[in-house]
Design an enzyme around this catalytic site. Structure first.
Site, short mmCIF file in Angstrom:
data_model
loop_
_atom_site.label_atom_id
_atom_site.label_comp_id
_atom_site.label_asym_id
_atom_site.label_seq_id
_atom_site.Cartn_x
_atom_site.Cartn_y
_atom_site.Cartn_z
N HIS A 120 -1.99 0.58 7.00
CA HIS A 120 -2.32 0.95 5.61
C HIS A 120 -1.81 2.36 5.33
O HIS A 120 -1.54 3.15 6.25
CB HIS A 120 -3.83 0.88 5.43
CG HIS A 120 -4.27 0.90 4.00
ND1 HIS A 120 -3.79 0.04 3.05
CD2 HIS A 120 -5.17 1.70 3.35
CE1 HIS A 120 -4.37 0.28 1.90
NE2 HIS A 120 -5.21 1.29 2.05
N ASP A 133 -7.97 6.13 -2.18
CA ASP A 133 -7.12 4.98 -1.84
C ASP A 133 -6.73 4.26 -3.13
O ASP A 133 -7.49 3.47 -3.67
CB ASP A 133 -7.88 4.03 -0.92
CG ASP A 133 -6.96 3.00 -0.27
OD1 ASP A 133 -5.84 2.82 -0.78
OD2 ASP A 133 -7.35 2.40 0.74
N CYS A 147 0.81 -1.22 0.00
CA CYS A 147 0.00 0.00 0.00
C CYS A 147 0.85 1.27 0.00
O CYS A 147 0.46 2.28 -0.61
CB CYS A 147 -0.96 0.00 1.18
SG CYS A 147 -0.15 -0.12 2.79
#
Length: 645
Positions: free
Chosen positions: A445, A461, A401
């Site tokens: 994350h 995201d 991520c």
């Protein structure tokens, strides 16, 4: 000074082993192996009855143990080397212990080792292990001052002593002043064991955090929890980029939020584990919280680093518009890129800007490019070089991520759109046992925030473009079967997850009601009992009075308790009185068996009923059957029915 019996040495060895065993997981392998060898050596001596090693050899072993500790830790002060040295000294102490005094010293060292377990963890499993070690140590102390007894009898006696101490322990737990902070306070290693996010980010940082299944925090919602797509728990906001590392930019702090909360509200209780950082990892976007402050980057912050478990009541408004009137200096910093890095990504940003009809269209074009590039989501991406964003987007096309978020932000900045990286946690899993949302380190994350005119900061995201299941189902759903996935986070082991949920629920109750009993809760409890806001003088007086009451009650119970030995002597005295009335008194110097033999000569008819009673009394009072309840009952009934004629 008397030497140890074999059973006493065995109890001492067992209690020491139980005190040392829980430390095996954090002792260096060499020190742990040496302690195990020393215990095995002592066990062999107990079993075979050999002589203890000479003092000169023990002195050399002690120096070697100290040297090994220094070699492992490079110093001898602090929690880690202190516990290791204490473990070695306890193991060595057993090899010189052959007297009651030394044995009691070794038991005391064992108690210190049990206390040392709580310097690392304070969960229920550690408490249970400490209880087992304490039980064995108390049984050892009983063995050191008494005659040999069966294991079950010795264990029951030790357990009775622990149960007798429980009332006083509860009084001290409830009334003793609570002190916030870790049990160990040396600056060098007081917080060395905490895990979690740091205040900067380089490629691979979030992936390393995600390999841990430790719990980061728990959230208990008053109503239905938010959907997974809204479960973003904000940590460090990273604006400055030097080509390799992302760091926070300057910001302001105040007691109230930098926005007006709006939209649907989610009220919840956050139980945050210690991580030695100031951020409180609240869900976007919290209202005012007592005892906390708000950052201009919309983080909820503690005034001090979180060094112990913290419980907060929070209301989040994830639909709140934020940053509509953002400071121009903040926006300029959110556009800055270091010169000479990632030329291919800079060219991509320029192409996206040229293709967009409006700046608001650029984020969607960037997401489409990410999706069309078929970027792979993995915990083990290929190594990157100097231009890590270029390498990720155009060469390896593999990343976690933090790679997606960093590449997305650099692309948008190159296209002229202010953007920044936000790290924290995303998702979490509802524990079906107690309904608590559990967020683990494996939920760590990174995502992006983009500033758009008239809309403020918008969360985007980019990981969802390549791994949409990461947002809805967590890391296990996005990476099924990955070897580096934490065992407790794997979704293919249903039985293990069910067991984990039950253990987590029990630990949560332990955390809330035992470890979470902090000064605020103590004040609430005492206020509920009618003591108002007690000062330390009144608290000391209350504690003293409660302890005196408990000790008085225990003393009264002990005085009125029927002692088995007293009951045996009363029964025997009654039999002797009846014989004296019948004309056969016992001489003062005469034992029970001698008395029975003389009575057999003087009055054989009476001796036939008396001899079994005398034999049972001798066994109960002077033999090894002192704890035999069946024999005691037989003796008691026979003595009551005995009537010489």
């Amino acid at each position: 000074m008397p030497n140890l019996r074999r059973d006493q040495a065995g109890w001492l060895l067992a209690s020491s082993a139980l005190s040392l065993a829980p430390h095996a997981s954090h002792l260096p392998a060499a020190i742990g192996a040496l302690c195990a060898l020393l215990l095995a050596w002592r066990g062999m001596l107990v079993q075979r009855g050999g002589r203890l090693p000479p003092r000169a050899l023990l002195a050399l072993l002690t120096a070697g143990m100290a040297g090994l500790v220094v070699l492992e830790y490079r110093h001898i002060l602090g929690k880690e080397p202190g516990i290791a040295l204490l473990a070695g000294l306890l193991s060595l102490k057993l090899l010189e212990t052959d007297s009651l005094r030394d044995a009691r010293t070794a038991v005391l060292l064992g108690f210190f080792m049990q206390l040392g377990q709580f310097l690392y963890q304070q969960d229920m499993a550690i408490a249970a292990l400490s209880l087992v070690g304490t039980l064995a140590s108390i049984a050892t102390l009983l063995a050191l001052q008494g005659r040999p007894e069966p294991l079950a009898l010795r264990g029951r006696a030790a357990l009775r002593l622990i149960l007798q101490a429980l009332p006083l322990m509860l009084v001290l737990f409830v009334l003793f002043p609570r002190i916030q902070g870790p049990l160990w306070g040396l600056p060098a290693d007081a917080y060395s064991a905490v895990s979690g996010l740091s205040d900067d980010m380089t490629p691979g940082d979030i992936a390393r955090v995600s390999e841990s299944a430790e719990i980061a925090f728990r959230a208990t919602f008053q109503g239905p929890p938010p959907p997974p797509a809204e479960r973003y728990w904000r940590g460090p906001v990273l604006t400055r980029f030097d080509g390799r590392t992302w760091r926070p930019g300057p910001g302001r702090q105040q007691d109230l939020p930098f926005y007006q909360p709006d939209g649907r509200a989610y009220a919840y209780t956050l139980t945050l584990e210690a991580h030695n950082q100031p951020w409180l990892l609240a869900m976007d976007f919290p209202g005012a919280v007592e005892g906390a402050i708000h950052g201009s980057d919309f983080r909820l912050l503690s005034r001090e680093p979180v060094r112990s478990r913290l419980r907060l009541e929070i209301v989040a408004y994830p639909g709140t518009p934020v940053g509509l009137d953002e400071d121009p200096a903040t926006l300029r910093e959110a556009l800055a890129l270091p010169p000479g890095f990632n030329p291919r990504t800079l060219a991509l940003g320029a192409r996206l800007r040229a293709a967009a009809g409006h700046p608001d269209d650029i984020p969607a074009l960037a997401i489409r490019h990410f999706r069309d590039s078929r970027l792979a989501y993995t915990l083990a991406p290929a190594p990157l070089g100097r231009d890590d964003v270029d390498r990720f987007l155009f060469d390896t096309r593999q990343g976690f991520c933090e790679h997606f978020a960093a590449a997305f932000v650099v692309t948008l900045r190159a296209a002229g759109v202010p953007a920044r990286v936000v790290t924290g946690y995303q998702g979490g899993e509802i524990n079906p046992v107690d309904g608590t949302l559990v967020v683990r380190q494996s939920d760590a994350h990174a995502w992006a925030e983009v500033w758009l005119e008239g809309r403020g900061w918008q969360r985007i995201d980019p990981t969802a473009a390549s791994a949409p299941r990461r947002i809805d189902g967590g890391l296990a759903a996005a990476l099924p079967g990955t070897a580096r996935l934490p065992l407790l986070a794997r979704s293919d082991l249903t039985w293990l997850r069910a067991l984990r949920d039950r253990v987590d629920a029990v630990n949560n109750s332990w955390n809330q009601w035992v470890l979470g009993y902090n000064p605020a809760r103590q004040r609430e409890l005492l206020a509920g009992l009618g003591f108002g806001e007690p000062h330390w003088q009144s608290l000391v007086a209350l504690l003293t009075g409660a302890c005196a009451l408990v000790m008085g009650g225990l003393s009264l119970w002990a005085l009125r308790r029927v002692n088995a030995a007293d009951a045996i002597d009363r029964d025997w005295a009654r039999v002797c009185r009846r014989l004296a009335v019948a004309g056969h008194p016992r001489h003062a110097w005469e034992g029970p068996l001698d008395y029975a033999r003389r009575l057999g000569q003087d009055a054989p008819d009476i001796a036939a009923g008396f001899a079994p009673i005398a034999a049972d009394y001798a066994r109960l009072r002077y033999g090894t059957a002192a704890g035999d309840s069946g024999l005691f009952k037989r003796f008691h009934h026979a003595s009551r029915k005995f009537h010489p004629r």
